[in-house]
Design a protein around this motif. Structure first.
Motif, PDB file in Angstrom:
ATOM      1  N   ASN A  87     -14.330  -7.345  -4.480  1.00 26.74           N
ATOM      2  CA  ASN A  87     -13.934  -7.719  -5.994  1.00 26.74           C
ATOM      3  C   ASN A  87     -12.944  -6.638  -6.652  1.00 26.74           C
ATOM      4  OD1 ASN A  87     -15.822  -9.624  -6.000  1.00 26.74           O
ATOM      5  ND2 ASN A  87     -17.424  -8.022  -6.037  1.00 26.74           N
ATOM      6  N   VAL A  88     -11.644  -6.321  -5.911  1.00 30.21           N
ATOM      7  CA  VAL A  88     -10.870  -5.328  -6.108  1.00 30.21           C
ATOM      8  C   VAL A  88      -9.632  -6.056  -7.415  1.00 30.21           C
ATOM      9  CG1 VAL A  88      -9.136  -3.684  -5.248  1.00 30.21           C
ATOM     10  CG2 VAL A  88     -11.051  -4.247  -3.924  1.00 30.21           C
ATOM     11  N   TYR A  89      -9.573  -5.148  -8.374  1.00 37.10           N
ATOM     12  CA  TYR A  89      -8.535  -5.408  -9.237  1.00 37.10           C
ATOM     13  C   TYR A  89      -7.555  -4.151  -9.420  1.00 37.10           C
ATOM     14  CZ  TYR A  89     -10.898  -9.744 -10.079  1.00 37.10           C
ATOM     15  OH  TYR A  89     -11.328 -11.063  -9.809  1.00 37.10           O
ATOM     16  N   THR A  90      -6.604  -3.859  -9.183  1.00 39.16           N
ATOM     17  CA  THR A  90      -5.606  -2.854  -9.471  1.00 39.16           C
ATOM     18  C   THR A  90      -4.613  -3.466 -10.320  1.00 39.16           C
ATOM     19  OG1 THR A  90      -5.986  -2.269  -7.016  1.00 39.16           O
ATOM     20  CG2 THR A  90      -4.218  -1.252  -8.377  1.00 39.16           C
ATOM     21  N   PHE A  91      -4.407  -2.438 -11.252  1.00 38.05           N
ATOM     22  CA  PHE A  91      -3.616  -2.645 -12.507  1.00 38.05           C
ATOM     23  C   PHE A  91      -2.581  -1.243 -12.449  1.00 38.05           C
ATOM     24  CE2 PHE A  91      -7.094  -4.978 -13.764  1.00 38.05           C
ATOM     25  CZ  PHE A  91      -6.691  -6.176 -14.291  1.00 38.05           C
ATOM     26  N   CYS A  92      -1.306  -1.909 -12.651  1.00 41.71           N
ATOM     27  CA  CYS A  92      -0.104  -0.739 -13.226  1.00 41.71           C
ATOM     28  C   CYS A  92      -0.088  -0.898 -14.487  1.00 41.71           C
ATOM     29  CB  CYS A  92       1.332  -1.229 -12.325  1.00 41.71           C
ATOM     30  SG  CYS A  92       1.043  -1.143 -10.728  1.00 41.71           S
ATOM     31  N   LEU A  93      -0.027   0.350 -15.332  1.00 48.08           N
ATOM     32  CA  LEU A  93      -0.087   0.432 -16.678  1.00 48.08           C
ATOM     33  C   LEU A  93       1.223   0.636 -17.206  1.00 48.08           C
ATOM     34  CD1 LEU A  93      -2.865   0.876 -15.990  1.00 48.08           C
ATOM     35  CD2 LEU A  93      -3.131   2.214 -18.170  1.00 48.08           C
ATOM     36  N   GLY A  94       1.997  -0.523 -17.952  1.00 53.44           N
ATOM     37  CA  GLY A  94       3.155  -0.162 -18.465  1.00 53.44           C
ATOM     38  C   GLY A  94       4.282  -1.450 -18.141  1.00 53.44           C
ATOM     39  N   GLU A  95       5.320  -1.093 -18.198  1.00 57.63           N
ATOM     40  CA  GLU A  95       6.325  -2.161 -17.745  1.00 57.63           C
ATOM     41  C   GLU A  95       6.722  -2.012 -16.236  1.00 57.63           C
ATOM     42  OE1 GLU A  95       7.301  -4.832 -19.752  1.00 57.63           O
ATOM     43  OE2 GLU A  95       6.277  -4.240 -21.256  1.00 57.63           O
ATOM     44  N   PRO A  96       7.048  -3.185 -15.703  1.00 61.31           N
ATOM     45  CA  PRO A  96       7.563  -3.089 -14.213  1.00 61.31           C
ATOM     46  C   PRO A  96       8.814  -2.283 -14.239  1.00 61.31           C
ATOM     47  CG  PRO A  96       7.231  -5.458 -14.772  1.00 61.31           C
ATOM     48  CD  PRO A  96       7.010  -4.499 -16.100  1.00 61.31           C
ATOM     49  N   PRO A  97       9.359  -1.935 -12.880  1.00 64.27           N
ATOM     50  CA  PRO A  97      10.597  -1.119 -12.967  1.00 64.27           C
ATOM     51  C   PRO A  97      11.827  -2.152 -13.079  1.00 64.27           C
ATOM     52  CG  PRO A  97       9.658  -1.447 -10.761  1.00 64.27           C
ATOM     53  CD  PRO A  97       8.614  -1.873 -11.519  1.00 64.27           C
ATOM     54  N   SER A  98      12.876  -1.691 -13.406  1.00 64.25           N
ATOM     55  CA  SER A  98      14.000  -2.305 -13.363  1.00 64.25           C
ATOM     56  C   SER A  98      14.582  -2.737 -12.327  1.00 64.25           C
ATOM     57  CB  SER A  98      15.115  -1.832 -14.618  1.00 64.25           C
ATOM     58  OG  SER A  98      15.367  -0.344 -14.023  1.00 64.25           O
ATOM     59  N   ALA A  99      15.361  -3.539 -12.038  1.00 67.41           N
ATOM     60  CA  ALA A  99      16.211  -4.056 -10.908  1.00 67.41           C
ATOM     61  C   ALA A  99      16.978  -2.928 -10.266  1.00 67.41           C
ATOM     62  CB  ALA A  99      17.200  -5.254 -11.045  1.00 67.41           C
ATOM     63  N   GLU A 100      17.622  -2.147 -11.153  1.00 69.69           N
ATOM     64  CA  GLU A 100      18.263  -0.959 -10.227  1.00 69.69           C
ATOM     65  C   GLU A 100      17.707   0.434 -10.270  1.00 69.69           C
ATOM     66  OE1 GLU A 100      18.466  -1.034 -14.817  1.00 69.69           O
ATOM     67  OE2 GLU A 100      19.360  -2.530 -13.323  1.00 69.69           O
ATOM     68  N   ALA A 101      16.135   0.446 -10.481  1.00 65.35           N
ATOM     69  CA  ALA A 101      15.332   1.380 -10.431  1.00 65.35           C
ATOM     70  C   ALA A 101      15.097   1.916  -8.889  1.00 65.35           C
ATOM     71  CB  ALA A 101      13.931   1.271 -10.738  1.00 65.35           C
ATOM     72  N   VAL A 102      15.356   3.185  -8.421  1.00 66.08           N
ATOM     73  CA  VAL A 102      15.347   3.674  -7.298  1.00 66.08           C
ATOM     74  C   VAL A 102      13.822   4.381  -7.145  1.00 66.08           C
ATOM     75  CG1 VAL A 102      17.790   3.648  -6.332  1.00 66.08           C
ATOM     76  CG2 VAL A 102      16.497   5.605  -7.617  1.00 66.08           C
ATOM     77  N   THR A 103      13.102   4.617  -8.523  1.00 72.31           N
ATOM     78  CA  THR A 103      11.864   5.367  -8.426  1.00 72.31           C
ATOM     79  C   THR A 103      11.226   4.762  -9.524  1.00 72.31           C
ATOM     80  OG1 THR A 103      12.505   6.974  -9.780  1.00 72.31           O
ATOM     81  CG2 THR A 103      12.800   7.692  -7.630  1.00 72.31           C
ATOM     82  N   HIS A 104       9.882   4.795  -9.525  1.00 70.03           N
ATOM     83  CA  HIS A 104       9.087   4.355 -10.557  1.00 70.03           C
ATOM     84  C   HIS A 104       7.815   5.023 -10.593  1.00 70.03           C
ATOM     85  CE1 HIS A 104       7.824   1.570 -13.543  1.00 70.03           C
ATOM     86  NE2 HIS A 104       6.521   1.262 -12.822  1.00 70.03           N
ATOM     87  N   ASP A 105       7.486   5.548 -11.865  1.00 76.20           N
ATOM     88  CA  ASP A 105       6.085   6.146 -11.935  1.00 76.20           C
ATOM     89  C   ASP A 105       5.233   5.514 -12.990  1.00 76.20           C
ATOM     90  OD1 ASP A 105       6.845   8.472 -10.309  1.00 76.20           O
ATOM     91  OD2 ASP A 105       7.941   9.270 -12.096  1.00 76.20           O
ATOM     92  N   CYS A 106       3.947   5.163 -12.606  1.00 79.32           N
ATOM     93  CA  CYS A 106       3.142   4.825 -13.785  1.00 79.32           C
ATOM     94  C   CYS A 106       1.743   5.419 -13.396  1.00 79.32           C
ATOM     95  CB  CYS A 106       3.418   3.013 -13.632  1.00 79.32           C
ATOM     96  SG  CYS A 106       2.701   2.264 -12.181  1.00 79.32           S
ATOM     97  N   LYS A 107       0.859   5.165 -14.400  1.00 76.32           N
ATOM     98  CA  LYS A 107      -0.521   5.377 -13.954  1.00 76.32           C
ATOM     99  C   LYS A 107      -1.115   3.881 -13.804  1.00 76.32           C
ATOM    100  CE  LYS A 107      -1.395   8.654 -17.841  1.00 76.32           C
ATOM    101  NZ  LYS A 107      -2.289   9.263 -18.649  1.00 76.32           N
ATOM    102  N   TRP A 108      -2.227   3.954 -13.024  1.00 76.46           N
ATOM    103  CA  TRP A 108      -2.931   2.833 -12.530  1.00 76.46           C
ATOM    104  C   TRP A 108      -4.497   2.971 -12.802  1.00 76.46           C
ATOM    105  CZ3 TRP A 108      -6.779   4.060  -9.100  1.00 76.46           C
ATOM    106  CH2 TRP A 108      -6.594   5.474  -8.428  1.00 76.46           C
ATOM    107  N   LEU A 109      -4.972   1.715 -12.604  1.00 78.25           N
ATOM    108  CA  LEU A 109      -6.289   1.582 -12.895  1.00 78.25           C
ATOM    109  C   LEU A 109      -7.001   0.723 -11.707  1.00 78.25           C
ATOM    110  CD1 LEU A 109      -8.828   1.622 -15.466  1.00 78.25           C
ATOM    111  CD2 LEU A 109      -8.659  -0.547 -14.474  1.00 78.25           C
ATOM    112  N   VAL A 110      -8.203   1.004 -11.111  1.00 77.45           N
ATOM    113  CA  VAL A 110      -8.657   0.068 -10.460  1.00 77.45           C
ATOM    114  C   VAL A 110     -10.041  -0.342 -10.798  1.00 77.45           C
ATOM    115  CG1 VAL A 110      -9.209   1.801  -8.493  1.00 77.45           C
ATOM    116  CG2 VAL A 110      -8.918  -0.686  -7.735  1.00 77.45           C
ATOM    117  N   GLY A 111     -10.612  -1.393 -10.462  1.00 76.91           N
ATOM    118  CA  GLY A 111     -12.141  -1.571 -10.194  1.00 76.91           C
ATOM    119  C   GLY A 111     -12.450  -2.571  -9.255  1.00 76.91           C
ATOM    120  N   MET A 112     -13.576  -2.000  -8.638  1.00 78.19           N
ATOM    121  CA  MET A 112     -14.146  -2.722  -7.336  1.00 78.19           C
ATOM    122  C   MET A 112     -15.658  -2.498  -7.126  1.00 78.19           C
ATOM    123  SD  MET A 112     -12.164   0.004  -5.137  1.00 78.19           S
ATOM    124  CE  MET A 112     -12.511   1.778  -5.261  1.00 78.19           C
TER     125      MET A 112
END
Length: 176
Positions: free
Chosen positions: A68-93
């Protein structure tokens, strides 16, 4: 959708649904994983090398213990030209053996190969992994299933969260 965003989504789908083969669409063959764990309620090796090793740790072994695993990235997805991406995450399981609920949060730091958009490096920081009684599973799963998956805006997630005391440190972390 950018290749980098697709790589992150494939990782989440692989981990949440126990599908290690999807990691071919997420990580380069020689990718590295760093785990920074700030809680005693879950453990991972501090470093893993190669896509096969990452699949073993984050999908196969993880899937042996949790469902019953659900993982979420908080915020907007990275842009096409991104070489890095930082975001908070949440998981419930839930824990397969006991039915206990686990709610965790932290940060992802992704580094991508520019040509393919595949991840070359991932650092996962686990700030909290709360253990909640099995009777809290249903309201939390109802909440998680009502959210946009796997990208969710933090305000929406926090606003809809059930008022369960064991989740308080996670919600507080997401508000910062």
């Amino acid at each position: 959708m950018s290749n980098t965003a697709r790589s992150i989504e494939k990782y989440i789908f692989a981990k949440d649904a126990n599908r290690p083969d999807l990691l071919r669409q997420s990580f380069t063959p020689d990718a590295t994983l760093e785990m920074v764990v700030h809680t005693g309620t879950i453990s991972f090796p501090p470093q893993v090398s190669g896509r096969a090793g990452i699949a073993d740790v984050l999908v196969r072994r993880f899937g042996q213990s949790y469902e019953n695993v659900y993982t979420f990235c908080l915020g907007e997805p990275p842009s096409a030209e991104a070489v890095t991406h930082d975001c908070k995450w949440l998981v419930g399981m839930s824990v397969k053996e006991t039915g206990e609920l686990r709610i965790g949060c932290g940060e992802y730091h992704w580094c991508f190969e520019p040509q393919s958009g595949l991840a070359e490096q991932l650092r996962i920081t686990i700030e909290h992994m709360q253990v909640c009684p099995p009777q809290e599973l249903e309201p939390v799963m109802n909440w998680l299933q009502s959210l946009d998956y796997p990208w969710c805006l933090p305000g929406e997630m926090i606003e809809r969260a059930p008022q369960i005391s064991c989740m308080a440190p996670v919600i507080e972390y997401l508000q910062d």
